[in-house]
Design a protein around this motif. Structure first.
Motif, PDB file in Angstrom:
ATOM      1  N   LEU A  29     -24.435  40.593  -9.437  1.00 17.84           N
ATOM      2  CA  LEU A  29     -23.049  40.213  -9.707  1.00 17.84           C
ATOM      3  C   LEU A  29     -22.358  39.730  -8.432  1.00 17.84           C
ATOM      4  O   LEU A  29     -21.576  38.776  -8.465  1.00 17.84           O
ATOM      5  CB  LEU A  29     -22.301  41.404 -10.294  1.00 17.84           C
ATOM      6  N   LEU A  30     -22.661  40.370  -7.302  1.00 19.05           N
ATOM      7  CA  LEU A  30     -22.074  39.960  -6.024  1.00 19.05           C
ATOM      8  C   LEU A  30     -22.467  38.528  -5.678  1.00 19.05           C
ATOM      9  O   LEU A  30     -21.613  37.698  -5.327  1.00 19.05           O
ATOM     10  CB  LEU A  30     -22.526  40.919  -4.928  1.00 19.05           C
ATOM     11  N   LEU A  31     -23.748  38.221  -5.781  1.00 16.20           N
ATOM     12  CA  LEU A  31     -24.226  36.880  -5.436  1.00 16.20           C
ATOM     13  C   LEU A  31     -23.671  35.827  -6.388  1.00 16.20           C
ATOM     14  O   LEU A  31     -23.174  34.778  -5.955  1.00 16.20           O
ATOM     15  CB  LEU A  31     -25.755  36.857  -5.443  1.00 16.20           C
ATOM     16  N   ALA A  32     -23.745  36.107  -7.694  1.00 15.31           N
ATOM     17  CA  ALA A  32     -23.270  35.126  -8.675  1.00 15.31           C
ATOM     18  C   ALA A  32     -21.768  34.905  -8.553  1.00 15.31           C
ATOM     19  O   ALA A  32     -21.290  33.764  -8.617  1.00 15.31           O
ATOM     20  CB  ALA A  32     -23.629  35.593 -10.089  1.00 15.31           C
ATOM     21  N   GLY A  33     -21.011  35.984  -8.358  1.00 14.44           N
ATOM     22  CA  GLY A  33     -19.563  35.850  -8.272  1.00 14.44           C
ATOM     23  C   GLY A  33     -19.102  35.107  -7.033  1.00 14.44           C
ATOM     24  O   GLY A  33     -18.222  34.249  -7.107  1.00 14.44           O
ATOM     25  N   ILE A  34     -19.703  35.422  -5.887  1.00 18.07           N
ATOM     26  CA  ILE A  34     -19.294  34.761  -4.650  1.00 18.07           C
ATOM     27  C   ILE A  34     -19.673  33.283  -4.676  1.00 18.07           C
ATOM     28  O   ILE A  34     -18.874  32.406  -4.318  1.00 18.07           O
ATOM     29  CB  ILE A  34     -19.912  35.468  -3.433  1.00 18.07           C
ATOM     30  N   PHE A 307     -15.102  45.910 -13.984  1.00 16.82           N
ATOM     31  CA  PHE A 307     -14.029  45.428 -13.118  1.00 16.82           C
ATOM     32  C   PHE A 307     -14.521  44.281 -12.241  1.00 16.82           C
ATOM     33  O   PHE A 307     -13.860  43.236 -12.126  1.00 16.82           O
ATOM     34  CB  PHE A 307     -13.518  46.585 -12.263  1.00 16.82           C
ATOM     35  N   TYR A 308     -15.671  44.450 -11.610  1.00 15.74           N
ATOM     36  CA  TYR A 308     -16.228  43.378 -10.789  1.00 15.74           C
ATOM     37  C   TYR A 308     -16.661  42.189 -11.653  1.00 15.74           C
ATOM     38  O   TYR A 308     -16.614  41.045 -11.195  1.00 15.74           O
ATOM     39  CB  TYR A 308     -17.429  43.891  -9.990  1.00 15.74           C
ATOM     40  N   LEU A 309     -17.073  42.444 -12.878  1.00 16.02           N
ATOM     41  CA  LEU A 309     -17.498  41.368 -13.767  1.00 16.02           C
ATOM     42  C   LEU A 309     -16.358  40.406 -14.041  1.00 16.02           C
ATOM     43  O   LEU A 309     -16.578  39.193 -14.161  1.00 16.02           O
ATOM     44  CB  LEU A 309     -18.030  41.954 -15.072  1.00 16.02           C
ATOM     45  N   SER A 310     -15.143  40.938 -14.137  1.00 18.32           N
ATOM     46  CA  SER A 310     -13.998  40.054 -14.374  1.00 18.32           C
ATOM     47  C   SER A 310     -13.831  39.048 -13.244  1.00 18.32           C
ATOM     48  O   SER A 310     -13.425  37.900 -13.469  1.00 18.32           O
ATOM     49  CB  SER A 310     -12.726  40.882 -14.540  1.00 18.32           C
ATOM     50  N   ALA A 311     -14.138  39.455 -12.007  1.00 21.06           N
ATOM     51  CA  ALA A 311     -14.052  38.530 -10.869  1.00 21.06           C
ATOM     52  C   ALA A 311     -15.152  37.489 -10.908  1.00 21.06           C
ATOM     53  O   ALA A 311     -14.956  36.355 -10.472  1.00 21.06           O
ATOM     54  CB  ALA A 311     -14.118  39.309  -9.557  1.00 21.06           C
ATOM     55  N   GLY A 312     -16.320  37.868 -11.418  1.00 21.61           N
ATOM     56  CA  GLY A 312     -17.424  36.913 -11.487  1.00 21.61           C
ATOM     57  C   GLY A 312     -17.351  35.974 -12.670  1.00 21.61           C
ATOM     58  O   GLY A 312     -18.028  34.932 -12.684  1.00 21.61           O
TER      59      GLY A 312
END
Length: 368
Positions: A29-34, A307-312
């Motif tokens: 999720l970190l890689l895809a979102g950024i 919560f992080y998914l919403s950013a991604g």
């Protein structure tokens, strides 16, 4: 970390398998979102359009994408290290404790304020399209700066109410060791409780406003099937400007579709996270049972993932709701191996047979 005064009788922690699965999901999720949000900013910065409506939309999207990147880049690595793999004792010290949760709170406020501002902007683009052409780009930047200022002020209570406290454990006391955890400080319990409730009520208020805005946009589109635009003249009378083209009608529908997706994401991804946060204030730390504590620990990675998914999901929403933005997005990630220079990421004006015109690309981005 949850508010605790003493450690449970038996260790409360995730298994190694569960930690590994959570870490894998977080890293992906970190890689895809950024990457996704960085590409959104790249697409928007590649546009050089002097029209205020385009500048306004670009500012809002860049601000929201920057907030999403910060949420992922700050939250996920810190949570993996400080909450998932090494929760006891807190490994980042007192400054890392209050600093992390302060930034977390600031970015939470910034995210919901950016969503609110973007929703209002899309509402004007759909229901009052001419008003956007009268606005200055500097006024939009000022509003976004105030938005971030209020976010920094809204997170200030966390600087005082979160810190390191020593928890009592019989096994540790026998060894004359101290276990410091990052938790709400006992002297500032009231401030922490007020901060959590303020964040939750702000979230509900923004969700309600965005939902009402979406409903008004849908009502305006259903009530204007003639595709005409009604404006208010200086003398107060109303005037029809004639029929819109099908392209303008599609743009207005895409605005409503984007706002509807934002409402769904804000409700589905944020509500579990906000509900878990309320667990920290619904019971005083002296009243936490082992079952209550275990439930909190189990729910933490699940709710935080949403919560992080919403950013991604933000770049995905732009691409799903707008075919034209999807075209511009795909242009930005195509290898620069052929074609003229504008095909390699430059969006300067050029003849029609050589690439995408500046005006066409500006219309594409406005269609989200």
């Amino acid at each position: 970390m949850p508010p605790v005064t003493e450690a449970p009788e038996t260790p409360v922690k995730l298994s190694v398998c569960a930690k590994s699965l959570v870490s894998l999901a977080y890293i992906l999720l970190l890689l895809a979102g950024i990457v996704g949000n960085a590409l959104v900013i790249r697409v928007l910065r590649g546009i050089r359009d002097g029209r205020s409506v385009q500048a306004s939309l670009s500012h809002h999207m860049c601000s929201l994408a920057s907030c999403d990147i910060l949420q992922l880049a700050v939250g996920i690595p810190t949570e993996l290290y400080g909450s998932i793999w090494s929760p006891f004792p807190w490994p980042l010290g007192a400054v890392g404790c209050c600093g992390f949760y302060y930034l977390w709170e600031v970015l939470c406020y910034a995210a919901i304020f950016n969503v609110l501002s973007l929703s209002c902007e899309r509402h004007r683009a759909t229901c009052q399209p001419l008003s956007l052409h009268l606005r200055q780009s500097s006024s939009v930047r000022l509003r976004l700066c105030l938005l971030w200022l209020f976010s920094f002020l809204g997170g200030l209570p966390m600087l005082f109410s979160i810190g390191l406290e020593n928890i009592s454990t019989s096994a540790v006391e026998e060894k004359h060791l101290q276990v410091w955890v990052c938790t709400p400080l006992s002297p500032w319990t009231g401030l922490f409780t007020a901060s959590v409730w303020a964040s939750f009520l702000t979230y509900l208020a923004v969700l309600l406003v965005v939902g009402i805005t979406y409903w008004k946009m849908r009502s305006a589109l259903r009530g204007n099937r003639s595709h005409s635009l009604e404006i208010t003249r200086p003398d107060g009378s109303r005037q029809q400007l004639g029929r819109f083209s099908s392209g303008h009608t599609a743009v207005r529908r895409q605005n409503a579709k984007l706002l509807g997706c934002i409402v769904v994401v804000l409700a589905v991804c944020w509500l579990p996270f906000q509900a878990r946060r309320l667990m920290t204030v619904l019971r005083h730390k002296d009243q936490w049972t082992e079952t209550y504590y275990r439930s909190y620990i189990i729910l933490q990675p699940i709710t935080n993932f949403f919560f992080y998914l919403s950013a991604g999901l933000t770049p995905l929403l732009y691409n799903l709701t707008s075919r034209n933005f999807r075209r511009a997005f795909l242009h930005s990630i195509m290898p620069c191996t052929r074609g003229t220079e504008p095909d390699c990421g430059s969006w300067e004006a050029q003849p029609r047979d050589q690439g995408v015109r500046l005006s066409e690309l500006g219309q594409e981005i406005s269609s989200i």
